[in-house]
Design a protein around this motif. Structure first.
Motif, PDB file in Angstrom:
ATOM      1  N   PRO A   1      -0.638   3.947  -5.384  1.00 45.78           N
ATOM      2  CA  PRO A   1      -1.300   5.028  -4.642  1.00 45.78           C
ATOM      3  C   PRO A   1      -0.976   6.427  -5.146  1.00 45.78           C
ATOM      4  CG  PRO A   1      -0.542   3.366  -3.118  1.00 45.78           C
ATOM      5  CD  PRO A   1       0.029   3.001  -4.465  1.00 45.78           C
ATOM      6  N   GLU A   2       0.291   6.697  -5.500  1.00 47.31           N
ATOM      7  CA  GLU A   2       0.637   8.045  -5.948  1.00 47.31           C
ATOM      8  C   GLU A   2      -0.132   8.445  -7.207  1.00 47.31           C
ATOM      9  OE1 GLU A   2       3.996   6.742  -3.384  1.00 47.31           O
ATOM     10  OE2 GLU A   2       2.812   5.806  -4.976  1.00 47.31           O
ATOM     11  N   LEU A   3      -0.431   7.488  -8.073  1.00 42.74           N
ATOM     12  CA  LEU A   3      -1.204   7.801  -9.269  1.00 42.74           C
ATOM     13  C   LEU A   3      -2.693   7.863  -8.967  1.00 42.74           C
ATOM     14  CD1 LEU A   3       0.559   5.685 -12.055  1.00 42.74           C
ATOM     15  CD2 LEU A   3       0.931   8.065 -11.415  1.00 42.74           C
ATOM     16  N   VAL A   4      -3.180   6.893  -8.233  1.00 38.87           N
ATOM     17  CA  VAL A   4      -4.606   6.828  -7.905  1.00 38.87           C
ATOM     18  C   VAL A   4      -5.073   8.088  -7.180  1.00 38.87           C
ATOM     19  CG1 VAL A   4      -6.266   5.642  -6.399  1.00 38.87           C
ATOM     20  CG2 VAL A   4      -4.740   4.320  -7.891  1.00 38.87           C
ATOM     21  N   PHE A   5      -4.200   8.669  -6.340  1.00 37.94           N
ATOM     22  CA  PHE A   5      -4.545   9.877  -5.591  1.00 37.94           C
ATOM     23  C   PHE A   5      -3.880  11.126  -6.177  1.00 37.94           C
ATOM     24  CE2 PHE A   5      -5.157   6.592  -2.221  1.00 37.94           C
ATOM     25  CZ  PHE A   5      -6.515   6.825  -2.006  1.00 37.94           C
ATOM     26  N   ASP A   6      -3.255  11.006  -7.327  1.00 39.42           N
ATOM     27  CA  ASP A   6      -2.595  12.118  -8.006  1.00 39.42           C
ATOM     28  C   ASP A   6      -1.701  12.916  -7.056  1.00 39.42           C
ATOM     29  OD1 ASP A   6      -1.936  13.726 -10.204  1.00 39.42           O
ATOM     30  OD2 ASP A   6      -3.511  15.186  -9.740  1.00 39.42           O
ATOM     31  N   GLN A   7      -0.772  12.231  -6.429  1.00 43.65           N
ATOM     32  CA  GLN A   7       0.198  12.853  -5.537  1.00 43.65           C
ATOM     33  C   GLN A   7       1.601  12.656  -6.099  1.00 43.65           C
ATOM     34  OE1 GLN A   7      -0.931  14.707  -2.960  1.00 43.65           O
ATOM     35  NE2 GLN A   7      -2.987  14.110  -3.644  1.00 43.65           N
ATOM     36  N   GLY A   8       2.579  13.306  -5.463  1.00 41.18           N
ATOM     37  CA  GLY A   8       3.928  13.257  -5.994  1.00 41.18           C
ATOM     38  C   GLY A   8       4.963  12.881  -4.960  1.00 41.18           C
ATOM     39  N   LEU A   9       6.195  13.267  -5.207  1.00 37.02           N
ATOM     40  CA  LEU A   9       7.295  12.936  -4.310  1.00 37.02           C
ATOM     41  C   LEU A   9       7.087  13.576  -2.942  1.00 37.02           C
ATOM     42  CD1 LEU A   9      10.275  13.492  -6.767  1.00 37.02           C
ATOM     43  CD2 LEU A   9       9.345  11.306  -6.016  1.00 37.02           C
ATOM     44  N   GLY A  10       7.275  12.784  -1.894  1.00 36.57           N
ATOM     45  CA  GLY A  10       7.178  13.305  -0.549  1.00 36.57           C
ATOM     46  C   GLY A  10       5.774  13.481  -0.024  1.00 36.57           C
ATOM     47  N   ASP A  11       4.747  13.113  -0.801  1.00 33.99           N
ATOM     48  CA  ASP A  11       3.363  13.334  -0.367  1.00 33.99           C
ATOM     49  C   ASP A  11       2.795  12.172   0.436  1.00 33.99           C
ATOM     50  OD1 ASP A  11       3.324  15.797  -1.641  1.00 33.99           O
ATOM     51  OD2 ASP A  11       2.599  14.959  -3.534  1.00 33.99           O
ATOM     52  N   LEU A  12       3.084  10.964   0.007  1.00 35.74           N
ATOM     53  CA  LEU A  12       2.513   9.779   0.649  1.00 35.74           C
ATOM     54  C   LEU A  12       3.604   8.841   1.131  1.00 35.74           C
ATOM     55  CD1 LEU A  12      -0.284   8.834  -1.939  1.00 35.74           C
ATOM     56  CD2 LEU A  12      -0.472  10.340   0.067  1.00 35.74           C
ATOM     57  N   LEU A  13       3.353   8.219   2.273  1.00 37.25           N
ATOM     58  CA  LEU A  13       4.184   7.109   2.721  1.00 37.25           C
ATOM     59  C   LEU A  13       3.425   5.844   2.337  1.00 37.25           C
ATOM     60  CD1 LEU A  13       6.865   6.752   4.411  1.00 37.25           C
ATOM     61  CD2 LEU A  13       5.372   6.090   6.281  1.00 37.25           C
ATOM     62  N   THR A  14       3.883   5.160   1.314  1.00 38.78           N
ATOM     63  CA  THR A  14       3.151   4.007   0.814  1.00 38.78           C
ATOM     64  C   THR A  14       3.766   2.709   1.313  1.00 38.78           C
ATOM     65  OG1 THR A  14       4.434   4.031  -1.229  1.00 38.78           O
ATOM     66  CG2 THR A  14       2.358   5.203  -1.244  1.00 38.78           C
ATOM     67  N   VAL A  15       2.905   1.827   1.782  1.00 37.57           N
ATOM     68  CA  VAL A  15       3.295   0.496   2.230  1.00 37.57           C
ATOM     69  C   VAL A  15       2.435  -0.473   1.433  1.00 37.57           C
ATOM     70  CG1 VAL A  15       3.606  -1.036   4.193  1.00 37.57           C
ATOM     71  CG2 VAL A  15       3.646   1.448   4.541  1.00 37.57           C
ATOM     72  N   ARG A  16       3.061  -1.442   0.766  1.00 41.09           N
ATOM     73  CA  ARG A  16       2.289  -2.322  -0.099  1.00 41.09           C
ATOM     74  C   ARG A  16       2.629  -3.789   0.167  1.00 41.09           C
ATOM     75  NH1 ARG A  16       2.507   0.251  -6.111  1.00 41.09           N
ATOM     76  NH2 ARG A  16       0.804  -1.258  -6.399  1.00 41.09           N
ATOM     77  N   SER A  17       1.588  -4.579   0.291  1.00 36.15           N
ATOM     78  CA  SER A  17       1.728  -6.026   0.433  1.00 36.15           C
ATOM     79  C   SER A  17       0.568  -6.669  -0.304  1.00 36.15           C
ATOM     80  CB  SER A  17       1.723  -6.445   1.914  1.00 36.15           C
ATOM     81  OG  SER A  17       0.479  -6.144   2.517  1.00 36.15           O
ATOM     82  N   ALA A  18       0.729  -7.876  -0.766  1.00 36.28           N
ATOM     83  CA  ALA A  18      -0.343  -8.551  -1.491  1.00 36.28           C
ATOM     84  C   ALA A  18      -1.589  -8.643  -0.608  1.00 36.28           C
ATOM     85  CB  ALA A  18       0.105  -9.949  -1.916  1.00 36.28           C
ATOM     86  N   GLY A  19      -2.713  -8.147  -1.106  1.00 35.32           N
ATOM     87  CA  GLY A  19      -3.941  -8.165  -0.335  1.00 35.32           C
ATOM     88  C   GLY A  19      -3.939  -7.181   0.829  1.00 35.32           C
ATOM     89  N   SER A  20      -2.999  -6.252   0.847  1.00 36.07           N
ATOM     90  CA  SER A  20      -2.858  -5.292   1.969  1.00 36.07           C
ATOM     91  C   SER A  20      -2.741  -6.023   3.300  1.00 36.07           C
ATOM     92  CB  SER A  20      -4.052  -4.321   2.009  1.00 36.07           C
ATOM     93  OG  SER A  20      -4.201  -3.641   0.789  1.00 36.07           O
ATOM     94  N   VAL A  21      -2.097  -7.179   3.263  1.00 35.65           N
ATOM     95  CA  VAL A  21      -1.959  -8.012   4.448  1.00 35.65           C
ATOM     96  C   VAL A  21      -0.973  -7.392   5.437  1.00 35.65           C
ATOM     97  CG1 VAL A  21      -0.932 -10.205   5.234  1.00 35.65           C
ATOM     98  CG2 VAL A  21      -2.672 -10.193   3.428  1.00 35.65           C
ATOM     99  N   LEU A  22      -1.306  -7.499   6.718  1.00 36.50           N
ATOM    100  CA  LEU A  22      -0.433  -7.003   7.775  1.00 36.50           C
ATOM    101  C   LEU A  22       0.570  -8.060   8.211  1.00 36.50           C
ATOM    102  CD1 LEU A  22      -2.899  -5.147  10.192  1.00 36.50           C
ATOM    103  CD2 LEU A  22      -1.287  -4.120   8.601  1.00 36.50           C
ATOM    104  N   ASP A  23       1.804  -7.629   8.430  1.00 31.47           N
ATOM    105  CA  ASP A  23       2.781  -8.442   9.142  1.00 31.47           C
ATOM    106  C   ASP A  23       3.610  -7.482   9.982  1.00 31.47           C
ATOM    107  OD1 ASP A  23       4.600  -7.212   7.442  1.00 31.47           O
ATOM    108  OD2 ASP A  23       5.001  -8.993   6.252  1.00 31.47           O
ATOM    109  N   GLU A  24       4.640  -7.960  10.630  1.00 33.91           N
ATOM    110  CA  GLU A  24       5.407  -7.096  11.525  1.00 33.91           C
ATOM    111  C   GLU A  24       6.073  -5.944  10.774  1.00 33.91           C
ATOM    112  OE1 GLU A  24       5.698  -7.068  14.904  1.00 33.91           O
ATOM    113  OE2 GLU A  24       4.034  -8.492  14.783  1.00 33.91           O
TER     114      GLU A  24
END
Length: 248
Positions: free
Chosen positions: A106-129
């Motif tokens: 995400p930081e590259l795709v949206f051209d952002q840097g440190l402290g700009d995005l809170l990124t959460v990543r899971s395979a398939g953007s799947v939700l869990d607790e």
């Protein structure tokens, strides 16, 4: 990041928020019809103005993706002074729930840097607790006004889920959990690559729908303080575009 509908000529603030939530706001240069003003930004020491509304946050991501896909990246917020400032705290303006795919950071795709995005990543953007808790933390503890669920072209997790469903087989280990979560997004009327591609988009919509009915998030969505946006990244063009999805 562009949407699926034409940009409204004039929208009140309430309609702007609703349009951003449903992916109905679009435009070549931005996703909202108003111009950036200081009222939609807040000042953070050491980092300047930061988006503080769903609309301004979405606009910033749109601009960043445009820079990325046109090879005009700025690689912002990586200086020594910014790194020192971030020691005392963080003020990200958007949560991005994305896939673990190494081609879609995400930081590259949206051209952002440190402290700009809170990124959460899971395979398939799947939700869990853990994923839900992480998103909730960003919204409530860091006052983030925007959550973007980012799917992407040629998603391996979705492809594996589709293949498992077609072959009536179980995936090894914990991978079956991913397949089970993605399974409701599979359209049995489609076949081959079209089925996988449609499932990628449908899965993003389903995740967004789940997020907006989460009690910890729903109140802020209803009040217009939080937007949950469905989006998809195309590997072939490096473009992020919004996906329309109906509100519950």
């Amino acid at each position: 990041m562009t949407g699926n509908a034409e940009r409204p000529v004039a929208l009140g603030r309430r309609r702007l928020v609703r349009a951003a939530l449903t992916g109905a706001v679009a435009g070549a240069a931005g996703l909202v019809s108003d111009s950036p003003t200081t009222s939609t930004f807040t000042h953070v020491d050491g980092k300047g103005l930061r988006p503080r509304t769903p609309e301004s946050a979405l606009r910033e991501l749109t601009a960043g993706n445009t820079r990325w896909r046109t090879f005009h990246e700025r690689h912002p917020d990586q200086t020594r002074s910014v790194r020192r400032t971030l020691v005392s705290g963080q003020h990200p303006f958007a949560v991005v729930l994305g896939c673990v795919d190494s081609r879609v950071p995400p930081e590259l795709v949206f051209d952002q840097g440190l402290g700009d995005l809170l990124t959460v990543r899971s395979a398939g953007s799947v939700l869990d607790e853990a994923v839900l808790a992480s998103i909730t933390y960003g919204v409530h503890e860091l006052a983030i006004p925007l959550v973007v669920v980012l799917g992407h072209q040629s998603c391996g997790a979705v492809s594996a889920a589709v293949q498992a469903a077609e072959g009536r087989m179980r995936l090894p280990g914990h991978m079956q959990y991913l397949a089970d979560q993605i399974h409701p997004a599979i359209d049995r009327t489609l076949h081959g690559a079209a089925r996988v591609d449609a499932a990628i988009t449908a899965n993003v919509r389903l995740v967004c729908s789940r997020l907006t009915v989460e009690p910890a998030l729903a109140e802020k969505v209803t009040a217009g303080k939080l937007a949950v946006v469905a989006a998809r990244y195309e590997l072939t063009s490096q473009r992020v575009h919004q996906i329309h999805w109906p509100q519950p």
